[in-house]
Structure formats: structure tokens, C-alpha cells
Design a protein around this motif. Sequence first.
Motif, short mmCIF file in Angstrom:
data_model
loop_
_atom_site.label_atom_id
_atom_site.label_comp_id
_atom_site.label_asym_id
_atom_site.label_seq_id
_atom_site.Cartn_x
_atom_site.Cartn_y
_atom_site.Cartn_z
N ARG A 242 75.06 37.22 -38.49
CA ARG A 242 75.61 37.83 -37.28
C ARG A 242 74.65 38.88 -36.73
O ARG A 242 74.52 39.04 -35.51
CB ARG A 242 76.96 38.48 -37.60
CG ARG A 242 77.71 38.97 -36.37
CD ARG A 242 79.08 39.47 -36.72
NE ARG A 242 79.03 40.71 -37.49
CZ ARG A 242 80.10 41.32 -37.98
NH1 ARG A 242 81.30 40.79 -37.84
NH2 ARG A 242 79.97 42.45 -38.66
N ALA A 243 73.96 39.59 -37.60
CA ALA A 243 72.99 40.58 -37.13
C ALA A 243 71.88 39.93 -36.32
O ALA A 243 71.33 40.54 -35.39
CB ALA A 243 72.40 41.34 -38.32
N ASP A 244 71.55 38.67 -36.66
CA ASP A 244 70.49 37.98 -35.93
C ASP A 244 70.90 37.61 -34.52
O ASP A 244 70.06 37.27 -33.69
CB ASP A 244 70.07 36.71 -36.68
CG ASP A 244 69.23 37.01 -37.89
OD1 ASP A 244 68.38 37.90 -37.80
OD2 ASP A 244 69.42 36.36 -38.93
N ALA A 245 72.20 37.64 -34.25
CA ALA A 245 72.67 37.29 -32.90
C ALA A 245 72.53 38.46 -31.94
O ALA A 245 72.83 38.31 -30.75
CB ALA A 245 74.13 36.83 -32.95
N TYR A 246 72.09 39.62 -32.44
CA TYR A 246 71.91 40.79 -31.59
C TYR A 246 70.42 41.13 -31.54
O TYR A 246 69.65 40.76 -32.45
CB TYR A 246 72.69 41.98 -32.13
CG TYR A 246 74.18 41.77 -32.19
CD1 TYR A 246 74.94 41.74 -31.02
CD2 TYR A 246 74.83 41.58 -33.41
CE1 TYR A 246 76.31 41.55 -31.08
CE2 TYR A 246 76.21 41.38 -33.47
CZ TYR A 246 76.94 41.37 -32.29
OH TYR A 246 78.28 41.16 -32.34
N PRO A 247 69.98 41.85 -30.51
CA PRO A 247 68.56 42.24 -30.43
C PRO A 247 68.14 43.03 -31.66
O PRO A 247 68.90 43.87 -32.17
CB PRO A 247 68.50 43.10 -29.16
CG PRO A 247 69.66 42.65 -28.34
CD PRO A 247 70.74 42.27 -29.32
N ALA A 248 66.94 42.77 -32.15
CA ALA A 248 66.43 43.45 -33.34
C ALA A 248 66.42 44.96 -33.12
O ALA A 248 65.95 45.46 -32.10
CB ALA A 248 65.03 42.96 -33.66
N GLY A 249 66.97 45.69 -34.09
CA GLY A 249 67.00 47.14 -34.01
C GLY A 249 68.13 47.71 -33.20
O GLY A 249 68.27 48.94 -33.12
N SER A 250 68.96 46.86 -32.59
CA SER A 250 70.07 47.36 -31.77
C SER A 250 71.18 47.90 -32.67
O SER A 250 71.24 47.62 -33.87
CB SER A 250 70.63 46.25 -30.89
OG SER A 250 71.24 45.25 -31.68
N ASP A 251 72.09 48.67 -32.08
CA ASP A 251 73.20 49.24 -32.84
C ASP A 251 74.07 48.14 -33.44
O ASP A 251 74.53 48.26 -34.59
CB ASP A 251 74.05 50.14 -31.93
CG ASP A 251 73.31 51.41 -31.53
OD1 ASP A 251 72.31 51.73 -32.18
OD2 ASP A 251 73.73 52.04 -30.54
N ASP A 252 74.30 47.08 -32.68
CA ASP A 252 75.14 45.99 -33.18
C ASP A 252 74.48 45.30 -34.38
O ASP A 252 75.15 44.96 -35.36
CB ASP A 252 75.40 44.97 -32.07
CG ASP A 252 76.35 45.50 -31.00
OD1 ASP A 252 77.20 46.33 -31.34
OD2 ASP A 252 76.22 45.08 -29.84
N ALA A 253 73.18 45.08 -34.28
CA ALA A 253 72.47 44.42 -35.38
C ALA A 253 72.51 45.29 -36.64
O ALA A 253 72.75 44.80 -37.75
CB ALA A 253 71.03 44.12 -34.97
N LEU A 254 72.26 46.59 -36.47
CA LEU A 254 72.27 47.48 -37.63
C LEU A 254 73.67 47.61 -38.22
O LEU A 254 73.84 47.71 -39.44
CB LEU A 254 71.75 48.86 -37.22
CG LEU A 254 70.24 48.93 -36.94
CD1 LEU A 254 69.87 50.31 -36.42
CD2 LEU A 254 69.45 48.60 -38.19
N ALA A 255 74.70 47.59 -37.36
CA ALA A 255 76.07 47.69 -37.87
C ALA A 255 76.41 46.49 -38.73
O ALA A 255 77.02 46.62 -39.81
CB ALA A 255 77.05 47.79 -36.69
N ALA A 256 76.02 45.28 -38.28
CA ALA A 256 76.30 44.08 -39.06
C ALA A 256 75.53 44.11 -40.38
O ALA A 256 76.07 43.75 -41.44
CB ALA A 256 75.94 42.84 -38.26
N ALA A 257 74.27 44.54 -40.33
CA ALA A 257 73.46 44.60 -41.55
C ALA A 257 74.01 45.65 -42.51
O ALA A 257 74.02 45.45 -43.74
CB ALA A 257 72.01 44.89 -41.20
N THR A 258 74.48 46.78 -41.99
CA THR A 258 75.04 47.83 -42.85
C THR A 258 76.31 47.36 -43.53
O THR A 258 76.55 47.64 -44.71
CB THR A 258 75.31 49.09 -42.01
OG1 THR A 258 74.08 49.53 -41.41
CG2 THR A 258 75.88 50.20 -42.87
#
Length: 869
Positions: A242-258
Motif C-alpha cells: 500500500r505504501a508503494d501506491a503513494y509518492p515516495a516519501g509522502s505522508d501517506d507512504a510513511l504512514a503505511a510503512a510505519t
Amino acid sequence: MNRRMSTAARLRASIRSTNWGRVFWGRVSWTRVSWRWASFALLLSFGSLLHSSPSYAAPAPTGRSTTDRDADLIAALIAAGQTEAAVEICQRHLAANSPGSAANAVWSIRLSAARVAALQAAGVDDDAAWDAAREPLEAALRGYESEPPAPWLELQRWLVSLARSHQRAMRYLANPTDAAVRDRLLTELRTTVKGLRALESRLAEIIPLADNGRLETAAPAADLIHLQQTVRRRIVEALLLRADAYPAGSDDALAAATEAEQLAGSLLDAGTGDLESREAAVRTWAETRRRSENPQAAVELLNEWLAEHGSLAPETRAQLVLAELQAGNRERAAELVQAFYGDDPSAAPASTEMDLARLRFLLDGQTDSTADRQQAAAWIDQIARRSGAYARRRAETEVLRVVRVRPSEGNATLMAARAGQLLREGGEAATLQAARLLGEASAAIEDPADGFRWGLQSAAAFAKLQRHAEASRAFATTALRWPEQPQASAVHFEAARQWSQQIAQTTATPEGTAPEGPVPEGTAPADAAAAVERLEAMLVEHLRRWPATPEAEQARQWLLKLYEASQRYDRAARVVLQLPADAVAWPEALAQAGRLWRQALAATESAEARAELAREALATLGQVPPEQAARAVQEANLIAALTLSREALQTAWQAPPQASTVAGDTAGAGAGAAFANDLRRLRLEAIDPRTVALATSNFQDSQTVIELALQRLRDDALENPEDRSRLARGMLRLVEGSGDKAVTEHPLVADALALSGQWQEAAARWERLASDPNRRDKGRRGELLRHGAEVLGSLGDPAAQRRAIEIWNRLAQGLPQGTAPWHEAKLAAARLLEKTGQREEAARLAKFVLLTQPPEDPALRAEYQRLAN
């Protein structure tokens, strides 16, 4: 639990703190469980082959030695890319085992896994095919709703969804502007995570009961715990995806990775059994730390495991390489890669994860080494040979991920090299990806030669797939970015041709074939206006940038046809006069321009607009080369005689040259000059209409010429009452000389009859035309009668005016009372009553309107009040 404890200490503490510790060391008694469920301990390892790590995409399965020869065989076939054979074997075994048996559940899972591997290898994006991969599981689950195989079957069902999401993620990463794919990916992942979490919750309820022997039908607790850990790892995998579906380094990507990192840490907190499973948990947690922008923590975690156990599985080593690169420790990453591959990477053990880590190492942005970039391009081929088609696509996606974040000339070269491999491979999916890669490479490079070549290749690939809109954009972008390239003009015209095919493709002719020409007349799509505007803009831009090329001549002809098809004759006339015609072609070009200007004038209803357009036409005809001026004068004089007022005609008329002095003159041109002179004399001189020929038989557009002449003579007659009868007779002379039945039925003939004194015949003609059911312009019947009433009322003949009053009253009866047309008819009748001396009737009519339907318009009300008084 304190995260600063060593990995080994945390594992030991978790084992001591739970009564499941005995399960991890194999002390569970199997005597309470039917022997037929024992095979699921082996099955779990095979079921996990789809995704051996929670990285963004799954590797190809690798073989594993077990006591289950069938499982090893299917895994080996999948690893070798022989998915068809694996599917056939699974189907045969499934048919041989009855529903409800342990073997049936086992082979259902194996069949599903084989089908998924086949879909991954082929890059299939068809939803129905992925549904077929779930079908064996759905069928098996209907017979095992509460039996031990159910959790494994359900896990495999969600693994199919997860594999489908990986496939969709790669498609999205290849084209990150496709919002529809991204939205479908996120929706699918939300469903998958929800399903996996529900399965984990059910396992949490079952495990204590199975461990205490209170659930006789359950599988062994050790297997259930192992399964629960697998489910958790798959949830982590889905969250990272799911993190890959957001721009790299974006808040959404970091939230999914966290969120994934938090869950991964719980894998160690809960404890796990064998060494391999524990290492998988550590690897998962390290990946989530790395993806949460904390690579140094991932490095520490993995190095601690390495120090404690002395070795790393290839998948774990791959995570350490990636973490070291992300942390900026390129030298350490190089040591890890070198230790695994040695001097001959192709001879190293097959490991998709390590192969991808080495690719990432070669692509690392901290080096500008041309050798590394060349190795990366070649390594993609090696990955395909070592691990199959699915691993190759993962490598391609990894390249795209890196080069989009860090575009450069070197990376553009790598993209173009990969695109060349895809084009050589062939197939629709490969060609489409190559087209997009080449387009991105072309946009990322500054070198004109390579950029133009890659852009051209990208456009050609789109055209090969008949994706005409994308091909058109690619051709146009390439030509406009490098307009100085020798082929730029041809490439840009091909962009227009592709867009024309896009229009034709969306609207087939009745025969189902693509119509010729830039715009298929009568078959335009719903958004034809926008499509035509775009094609027009491309052709105009082409003529502006490349006016003297062979393609420019084609562009002019296309633009001419486009304007004619859309009835923009004035623009078509301007294009004709832009043609770089030679001395032989110029006369025909001038004749064509004249015809087009006349068509434009005939389509203009307003007299003022027609006069303005005529002045523009004369101006364009006056700008031809001097050697063509004599021929242009003929066309200009004809337009002036057909459209200008008497005063303007006297000024604009040019002495017509002798026909013999005009280069390339034709009989038609001479006849046109004669007709123009006859019409000028008829309008300006007090001559008998019978003394002029007014011949129109040599005109290709004779009906247009006659209509314009009739219109101009009618206007002259209305503007000059003293000369009205003679000019009207001139109109009738023109109609008589044409010999064309269509001309004799023209409404302007009725005007000529009325103005010549034959108003009774004119009135009858207007009535007949208005009531003719075969008229094409049926909606203009009322306009014909209104026009007839206006002409009759202007004649000054009381009898004709009384007939006009009758027509106005009849028109008013057919109109809604109080509307603007109704008031127009009532006022016209009242004014004519006043003009014919019937003032009392006029006043009575005006008073009636003011009492029953008074107009809101102050001017109309004032006129009624004047008539009423």
C-alpha cells in the motif's frame, strides 16, 4: 517489551513467557489429531512460496526438500517456469481425490498456487483469470468450513488477492499517472488486509483451545501458530505494498510503512518457532524499518542477527544490502554483494531477492559509473534467465522506481536499453511497456539524436498497437521538442495522421471501414468539436514551423479538407492561397479560392457580415504574386459584383484584363469575367436586363453564384425603389438563363416576382413553399411567410399590403400570445393598417393588445400606445 534487547534475548524471553513454548520445540502430542491433517505442516511451507518476503513484489518460487515429494515436484516445476505442467498435475490429483479429503484440500491449494505462478509469469491482468485461480479454494472451502484445512485454504485465497495486487502495483509503477489503477490497487489492498486480519483473529481464538486439547477437530497448535505468524507477515506485506501506491516519501507512504513496522515488531514479541521462521520475522521487521525511512535501525537489526548466527539467508542478505545502500554505506553493500556473487555473478546461487538487490546496487545514485549502468542493463537479462519472467518484470519495475526518483542521462539510457529488450521480446504487453519507457527516456535526455530516436521509437510502438491517441502525442512531442532534426516535419505530420486515425477509430463508417481524410464527415464522435480543433491546431502548427516541406503540402490539403468538411469556407480559402503553387497551378488555386469565398458568403445571412467578409476576400486576392494579379482580378471582380453595395462596387471594381493576357486562363475563367461584368452593368447602369447574358453554365458552383446574385439584386431593389422594377426583371432574367429547376424554386424568385409587380404570383409562391412537406428546411416555413409579408408590405400597393396584413394575422394566430414573435406580427399588421388608411382598425387592434397582452418591453408598449391614439 524493550526494543533495545538483543534479538536472541527478546526471542528467548517471548518463548519463556508463553505456554506455547513447548510447541515451538516440537513437544506437542499428535495423538489427539487425526493423521490426515498432519500433511498441513508441510503444506504451509508450500503455500508460502507465493511470497517468500514482504517486499513490494514476490519472487519466483524456489524448490525445497521435504518429505512430501509431490510438494517438491510442484515447487520445482513452478521454479523452472513450467507452470502448465504444474497445473496439469494438480488438476489430475484433484480429480482423483474426493471432496472433503485432506488430499483434496492440499491439491486445491497447490492448483491455486500454480495458476497464480502462471499468471505472474505471463503478466496477465484479466480479472477472470485471477478469479479462476481462486476457484479451487472456494470449492474446497465449501466442504471444510470448520475443519482443520479451512484456515490454510482461506490464507491461500487471500494470497491470490495479494499476488493480484502485486501485479497491479507493477502496472501502476510502470505508469504512475494512471489514477484508475492506483484506486483499484488501494481498494483491493484494503479488502485483503481486512480479510487477513479477520483470519488472524480467528486463529488467536483457536490456538489456545487446540493447545489445551479442548478442540478435537483443530490442527496441531504448532501448525496454527506457524500459520498465524505467516498471516501476520502477509499483512505486513500488504501494508508495504500500500505504501508503494503513494509518492515516495509522502505522508501517506510513511504512514503505511510505519503501520507495517509496528506489526512486524509484534512478530518478534509474539515469538516464533524454528530458526528459519525467526529469521523471516527479523527480515520482515528490518524491511519495514527501512521502508519507514529508518535504514540504520534495519542495518543494526540484521547485523545483530548475523553476528549471532554467522550467516544470512539470501533473502535476508538482500534486505541488508538495500538497508546499507539506503543508509549511505555503499562500500559495505558492495562487500555483501561481492561475497554472494563472487567474480561470476551468473554462477551464483539463484535468488530473486539478491538478484534484485544487486540490480539496485548497480542503479545506486551515489555513483555515476558508466560501467555500473551497463552492468545493470545486462543484469536484467540475467535475472530473467536465472529466475523467470516474473522476476524480470520485478526488475523492470525496480528500474522504473529508481529512475523516476532520480532522472538522468545515464538512467534514460538504461530505460531505453530495457525498452529495446522488451521490443525484441514482442507481445502486446511488452510493446506497450517499451513504448512508455522510451517516451520517459526521451523526455529525460538532452541529447537531440538519442532523444529524437527514442521518442520516434516510442511513438512507433504505440502506433503498432493501434493506440493512435498516444502515438499522436508521442510523435508530436518528439517533433516539437527537436524541430531541427531532419525528420521532424515528417514525424509531426504523422502525429496529425495518427490523430485522424483516432477519430476514425472511434466512429466507423456504415461499411465498418476507416474513412479516408482527416475528419470522417457525418461520422464524428460525440466530442467531435474538440477532436477537430486539436487536429486543426496540429496542422496549423505544422504549417507555421515547416512551411516549405513536402509534408507541408499534405498538411495544407488536409487543413483544406478539414475546413470544407466543417463548412468553414473562408478559412479554407485562405489555406488555398497559401499553397506554394507554380505558374501552372496558380489559376486553379485562384479559381478554388474564389469558389470557397463564394460559399462562405452564401452561408453568411447578415448583410453587414457578408459585406465585411467580402472585403476580407478582396484583400486576400489582392496579395497574390504580381504575375498572378490578372487572374486574381477576375475572381475579385466577381466577388465584388456579387456582394458589395453599389457605391462600394464602383470603388472596388478593377479593369478586367483581356483573357488572352492571363497565364493559364481557361474558358471558365473568361466566362466568370464576362458574368461579373454583366452583373456590374446591370446593377450600375440603366440598361435593359435583356441586353446582358448573365450566363452561369460554366461555373462549378453555379447555384451559389446565382443565389448570391439574386440576393444582391434583391437588396439593390429594396434600397432603390425608383429602380426596383428593372432590377427585379434582372433577377428573373438570371433565373430564366440558368435553366435549372432548383433555381426556379428558390424563395428569392418570389421576391423578384413581387418586386417586378407580380405580387399575386409571388404571394402564391410563398404560400406554396411554406406548405411544401418535402422542403428540407421545414423549420423555416414561418420565416418564409414573414419574409413574404414584409416584402408585400413594402411595395406601396394597397392590395399587396392588405394581403400582407392577412399573412401577419394568420401568423399571429399560430403563435403563443404575448411572445415576442406574436407582438412582431400584431405590430406589423397594425402598422400596415395605418399605412393603408385604416387608422381606426389599427387603433382598435392596438388597444386590444394593450388590454389583453400588454408587452413588457417599453418600446413595444410605446408603439402600441401611439397606434391606439
